[in-house]
Design a protein around this motif. Structure first.
Motif, short mmCIF file in Angstrom:
data_model
loop_
_atom_site.label_atom_id
_atom_site.label_comp_id
_atom_site.label_asym_id
_atom_site.label_seq_id
_atom_site.Cartn_x
_atom_site.Cartn_y
_atom_site.Cartn_z
N ILE A 234 0.85 -1.19 0.00
CA ILE A 234 0.00 0.00 0.00
C ILE A 234 0.89 1.24 0.00
O ILE A 234 1.89 1.30 0.74
CB ILE A 234 -0.94 0.01 1.22
CG1 ILE A 234 -1.85 -1.22 1.19
CG2 ILE A 234 -1.78 1.29 1.27
CD1 ILE A 234 -2.73 -1.36 2.42
N TYR A 235 0.52 2.22 -0.78
CA TYR A 235 1.29 3.45 -0.90
C TYR A 235 0.35 4.63 -0.62
O TYR A 235 -0.73 4.72 -1.22
CB TYR A 235 1.91 3.57 -2.29
CG TYR A 235 2.90 2.46 -2.59
CD1 TYR A 235 4.27 2.66 -2.42
CD2 TYR A 235 2.45 1.20 -3.00
CE1 TYR A 235 5.16 1.62 -2.68
CE2 TYR A 235 3.33 0.18 -3.25
CZ TYR A 235 4.70 0.39 -3.09
OH TYR A 235 5.58 -0.63 -3.33
N GLU A 236 0.77 5.52 0.29
CA GLU A 236 -0.08 6.64 0.68
C GLU A 236 0.72 7.94 0.70
O GLU A 236 1.95 7.94 0.56
CB GLU A 236 -0.71 6.40 2.06
CG GLU A 236 -1.90 5.47 2.04
CD GLU A 236 -3.08 6.03 1.26
OE1 GLU A 236 -3.09 7.25 1.00
OE2 GLU A 236 -3.97 5.24 0.90
N ASP A 237 0.02 9.03 0.91
CA ASP A 237 0.59 10.37 0.88
C ASP A 237 1.57 10.55 2.04
O ASP A 237 1.23 10.37 3.21
CB ASP A 237 -0.55 11.40 0.99
CG ASP A 237 -0.04 12.83 0.95
OD1 ASP A 237 1.16 13.04 0.67
OD2 ASP A 237 -0.85 13.74 1.19
N GLN A 238 2.79 10.91 1.71
CA GLN A 238 3.81 11.09 2.74
C GLN A 238 3.53 12.30 3.62
O GLN A 238 3.93 12.33 4.79
CB GLN A 238 5.19 11.25 2.08
CG GLN A 238 5.70 10.00 1.40
CD GLN A 238 7.07 10.19 0.78
OE1 GLN A 238 7.50 11.33 0.55
NE2 GLN A 238 7.76 9.10 0.50
N ALA A 239 2.82 13.30 3.09
CA ALA A 239 2.52 14.49 3.89
C ALA A 239 1.35 14.26 4.83
O ALA A 239 1.17 15.02 5.79
CB ALA A 239 2.22 15.67 2.96
#
Length: 726
Positions: A529-534
């Motif tokens: 899963i890849y999500e917003d780093q901010a």
């Protein structure tokens, strides 16, 4: 590097597969796209004709036009009649004072408001699919009708539009025919109602119910709030007993208040005191009705009670003669002979009818769908438009003005046990009693009481101001749409306010897509899963790989923003980076296979790229990133300009040694990429750089980078045998 496929798939197939960690070489699954069923145009027309003939015979067509023929044979008096009768009686009791008071707002005599509510309830019961919507005079529509009538009265030379109800002063009409003011006012109103109904029926017949979707909830809320302020302003002269002209057009709201303060010394004390007493009685009781509506079987009909008491007091104390109080005057009984709308007025009313038609069907369809969903039955939006159109077109021959579903009466109807539109027929019976016998008894009713009834029923629109702080927290753009529509509807005109609101709402949508949110993604630990780093903590970055998400479709309006935010987020501007490493001896020649289709600009652009491109044995400019992954999951579509931007991005980053991969592309985007020759020639296998998931793209990038490290002569990424996607 090990070859993981023995045969290159055809470009028409979508192949998906990349080896997971600790797995054997990749196994690829071929996803072949389905071909659309072949059907000639002639066969398609014949199929549609057979289907239409099968379901639209004379009987089926009549049942579709008049849904009452479907539900009435199934009507169960034992289980449904009591609720319908009680609900219809209560709505009829509330409709009596509202019919008379809203006639003031529409610049008409009281009898025409009763006509309107009587006829439209009968027609709507026969033609509607909603079981709970209650139609009749609606404040906002009456305001718009009154404004149009006032304009036509002034154009016809009737002068001061603030003349009392029932004023029979005559004025020349078109220089030949004599017609008193009341006669001409209802002629304008019924001609306007005919056009409104015609527009609505045409919208329904041509299946154009989608028009209502452009009237968003914030837009309608702001419009209703602004119209409510305008209505209150127009009724203040009745509460104060002042005779001031009714202003129309831009600035009418401010001009009316200026006149009110200018003539406030002429206030009729009797009208003022009567208004204050009525407000002091009606408002608290209606608040109690709403607070304890769960415990009460039916709300207390305080408005009708106040109207009856005020009429008796005004009659026995002779307010009209003693204190010069304005009263309703003679209200005739019975029905007038049918008439025909004045066709000569159609050109001047055609534009006025359009916003009234739109607001009318929007309110009707929205209320019908709300209560249909609540009670679990289907509502046809197009049939509802036809139904409300018939409620405006047919009654126009019987001296009625425009109507629509009304929120207050609909809520009352639903909360008092209504089961079907039989309750609407009961409401019409109550109004029939008023028309035949009771209406003359309202002779001494003060117009100030009617103004109070109108203002009190606008509390729902005014309460929307309390929702704006919460709306600001949820969506600032929606709040701006609300305030823009409200201010324009109040300070300019209601019609222009509606138009400005629609245009501004569409501009806000364009603004949202022109500067959407863009982020860099990181990986959740031990997950794919890849999500917003901010937005999230403890996300890990992929070494030398940037994952960029653009949360909007890519098209001509946001292409420049896409490139700017991409360069900003990744920290790599490939054009500047390539320009900072000029290579001597590079030929400024056009790219192979590409023609200079735009004289000057196209050739210069290609020459610049070729001048910046290093020779084959030169090293590309250094950067700490070897792969850029574009997450296209939020992109619904890309146009030709967006495709060109993607191809240009791929080319520019390739010049500095960075490969560009796409992930999460939907089928329509994959088709556009294939047809547009993404990373290759159109129709070729160059679409291999688009993946079905971000994780597949990341794994491909890592394997490709490891292969590059082992073999410096490894082929370019698009020549690898990892046929992933497209």
């Amino acid at each position: 590097m090990e070859d993981t496929s023995t045969e290159e798939p055809a470009p028409s197939k979508a192949t998906l597969g990349s080896p997971r960690p600790h797995e054997a070489p990749a196994t690829f699954v071929s996803l072949e796209e389905q071909e659309p069923a072949a059907c000639s145009a002639g066969e398609l027309i014949l199929q549609e004709a057979r289907a239409a003939c099968g379901r639209r015979g004379p009987g089926a067509w009549l049942r579709r036009l008049l849904p009452v023929l479907v539900w009435l044979p199934r009507y169960s008096p034992r289980t449904q009649l009591l609720g319908d009768v009680v609900s219809g009686l209560l709505v009829g009791v509330v409709a009596i004072p509202q019919s008379i008071s809203y006639s003031l707002l529409a610049n008409q005599d009281p009898i025409y408001g009763i006509y309107t509510n009587f006829f439209c309830n009968i027609i709507y019961a026969a033609a509607a699919t909603s079981r709970h919507a209650s139609v009749g005079s609606f404040g906002v529509l009456c305001l718009m009708v009154g404004q149009s009538v006032t304009r036509q009265l002034q154009l016809a030379g009737y002068g001061d539009s603030s003349a009392a109800l029932g004023d029979n002063s005559s004025s020349p009409r078109n220089g030949t025919e004599l017609c008193d003011r009341s006669c001409y006012a209802i002629t304008v109103a019924l001609s306007l109602s005919f056009l409104v109904g015609l527009y609505q029926i045409l919208l329904g017949v041509f299946q154009m119910g989608f028009v209502a979707v452009y009237l968003s909830e914030p837009l309608l809320g702001g419009f209703v709030a602004g119209s409510s302020l305008t209505i209150i302003t127009s009724q203040m002269k009745y509460l104060l007993g002042l005779k001031i002209p009714r202003h129309e057009g831009v600035g009418s709201f401010i001009l009316t208040w200026v006149d009110l303060f200018r003539h406030i010394h002429n206030t009729n004390i009797c009208d003022l005191l009567t208004s204050l007493v009525a407000l002091a009685i009606i408002v608290p009781v209606k608040e109690l009705n709403e607070r304890y509506k769960g415990r009460m079987k039916a709300p207390f009909p305080i408005e009708l009670l106040v109207v009856i008491v005020a009429t008796l007091v005004s009659h026995y104390f002779d307010f009209e003669q003693r204190y010069k109080a304005a009263v309703c005057g003679d209200i005739p009984t019975g029905f007038r002979k049918p008439t025909v709308p004045d066709i000569s007025l159609f050109p001047s009313l055609a534009l006025d009818a359009l916003p009234i038609a739109v607001i009318g069907f929007a309110m009707t369809v929205s209320l019908a769908e709300i209560f249909g969903k609540k009670h679990g039955y289907a509502v046809s939006a197009n049939q509802e438009m036809i139904a409300i159109g018939m409620c405006n077109l047919i009654p126009s021959f019987f001296y009625c003005f425009a109507s629509s579903a009304a929120l207050t009466k609909t809520l009352l109807k639903e909360s008092t046990g209504s089961q079907t539109q039989v309750s609407g027929l009961v409401t019409s019976l109550v109004l029939l009693l008023v028309l035949l016998w009771i209406s003359p008894l309202f002779y001494s009713l003060q117009t100030s009481i009617l103004g109070v009834v109108t203002i009190v029923n606008l509390r729902g629109g005014l309460r929307k101001f309390r929702d704006t702080p919460r709306m600001w927290q949820l969506s600032k753009l929606d709040t701006v749409v609300w305030w823009t529509t409200m201010l324009c509807s109040t300070l300019v005109t209601t019609e222009i306010g509606l138009l400005v609101g629609v245009c501004f709402a569409l501009l806000c949508i364009i603004f949202r897509t022109q500067r959407p949110r863009a982020t860099l993604l990181g990986k959740v630990s031990n997950r794919e899963i890849y999500e917003d780093q901010a937005a999230y903590k403890q996300l890990s970055s992929i070494a030398n790989v940037k994952i960029f998400r653009f949360e909007c479709s890519l098209y001509y309006a946001n292409k420049d923003y896409f490139k700017a935010v991409l360069y900003q987020k990744t920290g790599v501007n490939p054009v500047l980076l390539a320009a900072s490493h000029p290579q001597p001896g590079a030929q400024a020649s056009p790219e192979p296979g590409r023609s200079c289709w735009a004289p000057g600009f196209g050739c210069l652009k290609q020459a610049r790229r070729r001048a910046e491109k290093p020779p084959g044995d030169a090293c590309p400019p250094s950067t700490d990133m070897h792969t850029l992954i574009l997450d296209c999951g939020a992109m619904q579509f890309i146009d030709t300009v967006g495709l060109s931007v993607l191809k240009e991005t791929h080319h520019d980053y390739k010049e500095v040694g960075v490969q560009v991969l796409l992930a999460n592309c939907n089928p329509s985007i994959r088709q556009r990429l294939r047809e547009g020759g993404w990373a290759g020639q159109a129709g070729s296998a160059g679409g291999q750089l688009a993946f079905h998931s971000i994780h597949d793209a990341v794994q491909f990038a890592e394997r490709w980078h490891r292969g590059q490290g082992k073999d410096k002569q490894a082929p370019e990424p698009e020549e690898q045998n990892f046929q992933v996607a497209l």
